[in-house]
Design a protein around this motif. Structure first.
Motif, PDB file in Angstrom:
ATOM      1  N   PHE A 331      50.924  39.998  52.111  1.00 51.72           N
ATOM      2  CA  PHE A 331      51.598  39.904  50.819  1.00 51.72           C
ATOM      3  C   PHE A 331      51.017  38.798  49.952  1.00 51.72           C
ATOM      4  N   LEU A 332      50.570  37.700  50.562  1.00 49.88           N
ATOM      5  CA  LEU A 332      49.961  36.645  49.745  1.00 49.88           C
ATOM      6  C   LEU A 332      48.767  37.188  48.961  1.00 49.88           C
ATOM      7  N   ALA A 333      48.067  38.170  49.510  1.00 50.90           N
ATOM      8  CA  ALA A 333      46.955  38.784  48.772  1.00 50.90           C
ATOM      9  C   ALA A 333      47.452  39.473  47.506  1.00 50.90           C
ATOM     10  N   HIS A 334      48.660  40.042  47.561  1.00 52.71           N
ATOM     11  CA  HIS A 334      49.239  40.631  46.353  1.00 52.71           C
ATOM     12  C   HIS A 334      49.400  39.548  45.278  1.00 52.71           C
ATOM     13  N   VAL A 335      49.886  38.377  45.698  1.00 50.60           N
ATOM     14  CA  VAL A 335      50.126  37.287  44.748  1.00 50.60           C
ATOM     15  C   VAL A 335      48.801  36.786  44.162  1.00 50.60           C
ATOM     16  N   VAL A 336      47.794  36.677  45.020  1.00 50.12           N
ATOM     17  CA  VAL A 336      46.476  36.246  44.542  1.00 50.12           C
ATOM     18  C   VAL A 336      45.981  37.202  43.458  1.00 50.12           C
ATOM     19  N   GLU A 337      46.096  38.493  43.713  1.00 53.64           N
ATOM     20  CA  GLU A 337      45.626  39.473  42.727  1.00 53.64           C
ATOM     21  C   GLU A 337      46.431  39.386  41.430  1.00 53.64           C
ATOM     22  N   VAL A 338      47.746  39.247  41.545  1.00 58.79           N
ATOM     23  CA  VAL A 338      48.582  39.170  40.349  1.00 58.79           C
ATOM     24  C   VAL A 338      48.208  37.941  39.509  1.00 58.79           C
ATOM     25  N   VAL A 339      48.011  36.803  40.154  1.00 56.48           N
ATOM     26  CA  VAL A 339      47.657  35.586  39.412  1.00 56.48           C
ATOM     27  C   VAL A 339      46.296  35.745  38.744  1.00 56.48           C
ATOM     28  N   ARG A 340      45.340  36.292  39.469  1.00 53.61           N
ATOM     29  CA  ARG A 340      44.015  36.484  38.853  1.00 53.61           C
ATOM     30  C   ARG A 340      44.094  37.428  37.670  1.00 53.61           C
ATOM     31  N   GLN A 341      44.900  38.466  37.784  1.00 56.25           N
ATOM     32  CA  GLN A 341      45.070  39.388  36.655  1.00 56.25           C
ATOM     33  C   GLN A 341      45.729  38.675  35.478  1.00 56.25           C
ATOM     34  N   MET A 342      46.742  37.866  35.743  1.00 54.84           N
ATOM     35  CA  MET A 342      47.448  37.175  34.663  1.00 54.84           C
ATOM     36  C   MET A 342      46.528  36.150  33.977  1.00 54.84           C
ATOM     37  N   ARG A 343      45.599  35.601  34.730  1.00 54.40           N
ATOM     38  CA  ARG A 343      44.629  34.658  34.157  1.00 54.40           C
ATOM     39  C   ARG A 343      43.486  35.355  33.418  1.00 54.40           C
ATOM     40  N   GLY A 344      43.316  36.644  33.636  1.00 52.97           N
ATOM     41  CA  GLY A 344      42.185  37.357  33.043  1.00 52.97           C
ATOM     42  C   GLY A 344      40.908  37.163  33.827  1.00 52.97           C
ATOM     43  N   GLU A 345      41.026  36.996  35.158  1.00 52.14           N
ATOM     44  CA  GLU A 345      39.867  36.692  35.999  1.00 52.14           C
ATOM     45  C   GLU A 345      39.534  37.819  36.967  1.00 52.14           C
ATOM     46  N   ALA A 346      39.989  39.027  36.693  1.00 50.65           N
ATOM     47  CA  ALA A 346      39.848  40.110  37.669  1.00 50.65           C
ATOM     48  C   ALA A 346      38.631  40.997  37.436  1.00 50.65           C
ATOM     49  N   GLY A 347      37.765  40.637  36.499  1.00 52.67           N
ATOM     50  CA  GLY A 347      36.526  41.393  36.305  1.00 52.67           C
ATOM     51  C   GLY A 347      36.776  42.848  35.942  1.00 52.67           C
ATOM     52  N   GLU A 348      36.111  43.757  36.657  1.00 48.40           N
ATOM     53  CA  GLU A 348      36.218  45.177  36.330  1.00 48.40           C
ATOM     54  C   GLU A 348      37.610  45.733  36.610  1.00 48.40           C
ATOM     55  N   ARG A 349      38.417  45.010  37.386  1.00 46.07           N
ATOM     56  CA  ARG A 349      39.779  45.472  37.677  1.00 46.07           C
ATOM     57  C   ARG A 349      40.786  44.987  36.627  1.00 46.07           C
ATOM     58  N   GLN A 350      40.322  44.215  35.665  1.00 49.81           N
ATOM     59  CA  GLN A 350      41.233  43.504  34.774  1.00 49.81           C
ATOM     60  C   GLN A 350      42.109  44.437  33.930  1.00 49.81           C
ATOM     61  N   VAL A 351      43.414  44.134  33.897  1.00 51.44           N
ATOM     62  CA  VAL A 351      44.317  44.850  32.988  1.00 51.44           C
ATOM     63  C   VAL A 351      44.181  44.266  31.590  1.00 51.44           C
ATOM     64  N   ALA A 352      44.659  45.000  30.606  1.00 48.03           N
ATOM     65  CA  ALA A 352      44.511  44.557  29.214  1.00 48.03           C
ATOM     66  C   ALA A 352      45.233  43.241  28.985  1.00 48.03           C
ATOM     67  N   ASP A 353      46.465  43.123  29.409  1.00 44.84           N
ATOM     68  CA  ASP A 353      47.226  41.883  29.235  1.00 44.84           C
ATOM     69  C   ASP A 353      48.423  41.942  30.181  1.00 44.84           C
ATOM     70  N   ALA A 354      48.735  40.810  30.795  1.00 47.98           N
ATOM     71  CA  ALA A 354      49.841  40.795  31.754  1.00 47.98           C
ATOM     72  C   ALA A 354      50.512  39.424  31.729  1.00 47.98           C
ATOM     73  N   PRO A 355      51.344  39.167  30.728  1.00 49.64           N
ATOM     74  CA  PRO A 355      52.015  37.863  30.660  1.00 49.64           C
ATOM     75  C   PRO A 355      53.192  37.731  31.610  1.00 49.64           C
ATOM     76  N   LEU A 356      53.717  38.855  32.120  1.00 45.83           N
ATOM     77  CA  LEU A 356      54.868  38.835  33.029  1.00 45.83           C
ATOM     78  C   LEU A 356      54.613  39.775  34.208  1.00 45.83           C
ATOM     79  N   ALA A 357      54.957  39.307  35.387  1.00 46.71           N
ATOM     80  CA  ALA A 357      54.731  40.128  36.584  1.00 46.71           C
ATOM     81  C   ALA A 357      55.882  39.935  37.563  1.00 46.71           C
ATOM     82  N   TYR A 358      56.110  40.960  38.370  1.00 41.77           N
ATOM     83  CA  TYR A 358      57.106  40.856  39.435  1.00 41.77           C
ATOM     84  C   TYR A 358      56.441  41.125  40.777  1.00 41.77           C
TER      85      TYR A 358
END
Length: 378
Positions: A331-358
């Motif tokens: 599960f910690l890997a889920h959190v790592v991915e969510v934080v990287r996405q929220m920072r805009g650091e996910a490269g080709e996997r990056q979502v357009a914008d994610a200011p809020l996550a659960y």
């Protein structure tokens, strides 16, 4: 106020010759580097457990390995929810003024450090010692009971559940650290060997080696500010034979508390990191938390609702089912991915914008639930 300031995850899969402490050390040092902190800045540590290294004091084991002397060093043991509970405990240590930088870490060589039979046997021990374990059930069998109940109550089909496995595999294909990346179809899932009816082989997550770590700090550090805006826990039972009639009750209670403390709702979320030990686990969570209508999680996945471009991008690293599952680090890997996405650091996997996550996880068989809302504030 607590912020997630550093995250790291190793590739999941096989790491022969490396033990849990080795893997956790790698993840911890990488998370500290990500936060821009020296190791001596860590004054709190919450370590997960490892079935291949069942030490009673993993917190101080990790403090010793990292050569740090935190004021608080403990180990949490809440099954699959351990990482989520560890982050919430870290938040509480920060809020109490007891610590400024808490390391939450988990890792294990569950794939190469023990036989598959031993891994299954260990996990089967969560059953009731009198009413369940003597019957020879395993974790997949317990979750199969939940899956069958879910299908019966909602009218969903096994093919609907398979859509979630296909989605996780598609997301994993874009992450170089994922254990399983070969594309699969619904037909592949349906044709895979039965494990515990209605669950088939590709409805289940793999056993993995790997580690992940998160730094929780009193203030933002380098990079985007990601704060823990809300949190919640619910512990409804331990054994599946004592499970509430409402399969999603624990998830609903924990999430309601998390959304309430954050002053947000499920509809406000723009990114999800949900525990997915089995396709049925993910279906129950998506539907109980309001991200899909009852029985419609699979069709919603098919229609793109949880894809990178969808309304609720979900587990964009591939989740437990394809990135892999080495116990607490899963599960910690889920959190790592969510934080990287929220920072805009996910490269080709990056979502357009994610200011809020659960983010949400369960331990046992829907027994202990922990969830939190993350908000990007700068």
């Amino acid at each position: 106020m607590a912020h997630l300031t550093g995250v790291a995850v190793t590739p999941f899969g096989k790491h022969p010759g490396r033990g849990p402490v080795d893997l956790m050390e790698e993840a911890a040092l990488s998370a500290l580097a990500d936060a821009g902190l020296p190791r001596e800045a860590v004054d709190g540590l919450v370590s997960g457990y490892a079935t291949t290294y069942p030490h009673l004091m993993m917190g101080t084991v990790m403090a010793e390995r990292l050569a740090i002397r935190p004021r608080h060093a403990h180990q949490a043991q809440v099954g699959g929810a351990t990482g989520a509970v560890g982050i919430i405990l870290a938040r509480h240590l920060i809020a109490a003024g007891a610590c400024r930088h808490v390391l939450v870490v988990g890792g294990e060589n569950r794939l190469t450090g023990q036989s598959r039979d031993d891994a299954v046997k260990t996990l089967a021990g969560v059953g009731h010692p009198v009413h369940e374990v003597p019957l020879g059930a395993s974790i997949p069998a317990y979750y199969a009971l939940v899956a069958a109940r879910h299908l019966h109550e909602t009218g969903a089909s096994e093919a609907d559940l398979a859509e979630l496995a296909v989605l996780m595999r598609r997301h994993a294909a874009a992450h170089p650290g994922a254990q399983l990346t070969k594309p699969i179809t619904v037909a592949d899932v349906m044709a895979s060997k039965p494990i515990a009816t209605p669950l088939k082989f590709l409805d289940c997550c793999p056993i993995s080696d790997g580690a992940a770590a998160v730094i929780v700090s009193a203030e933002p550090l380098q990079g985007a500010a990601i704060r823990i805006a809300g949190w919640g826990e619910a512990h409804t039972h331990q054994h599946v034979s004592e499970m509430p009639d409402d399969l999603g009750l624990g998830a609903k209670l924990a999430a309601a508390q998390a959304f309430d403390t954050a002053g947000r709702s499920a509809a406000d979320m723009r990114l999800l990191g949900l525990y997915d030990s089995f396709t049925a686990t993910l279906a129950v969570f998506l539907e109980a938390l309001g991200f899909a209508a009852p029985g419609r999680a699979g069709p919603a996945a098919h229609d793109g609702r949880f894809s990178r471009e969808g309304r609720y991008p979900l587990n964009l690293h591939g989740g437990l089912m394809s990135y892999g599952h080495p116990g607490v680090a899963g599960f910690l890997a889920h959190v790592v991915e969510v934080v990287r996405q929220m920072r805009g650091e996910a490269g080709e996997r990056q979502v357009a914008d994610a200011p809020l996550a659960y983010c949400h996880a369960d331990g046992g068989v829907f027994s202990s639930h922990a969830g939190f809302v993350l908000e990007r504030t700068a």
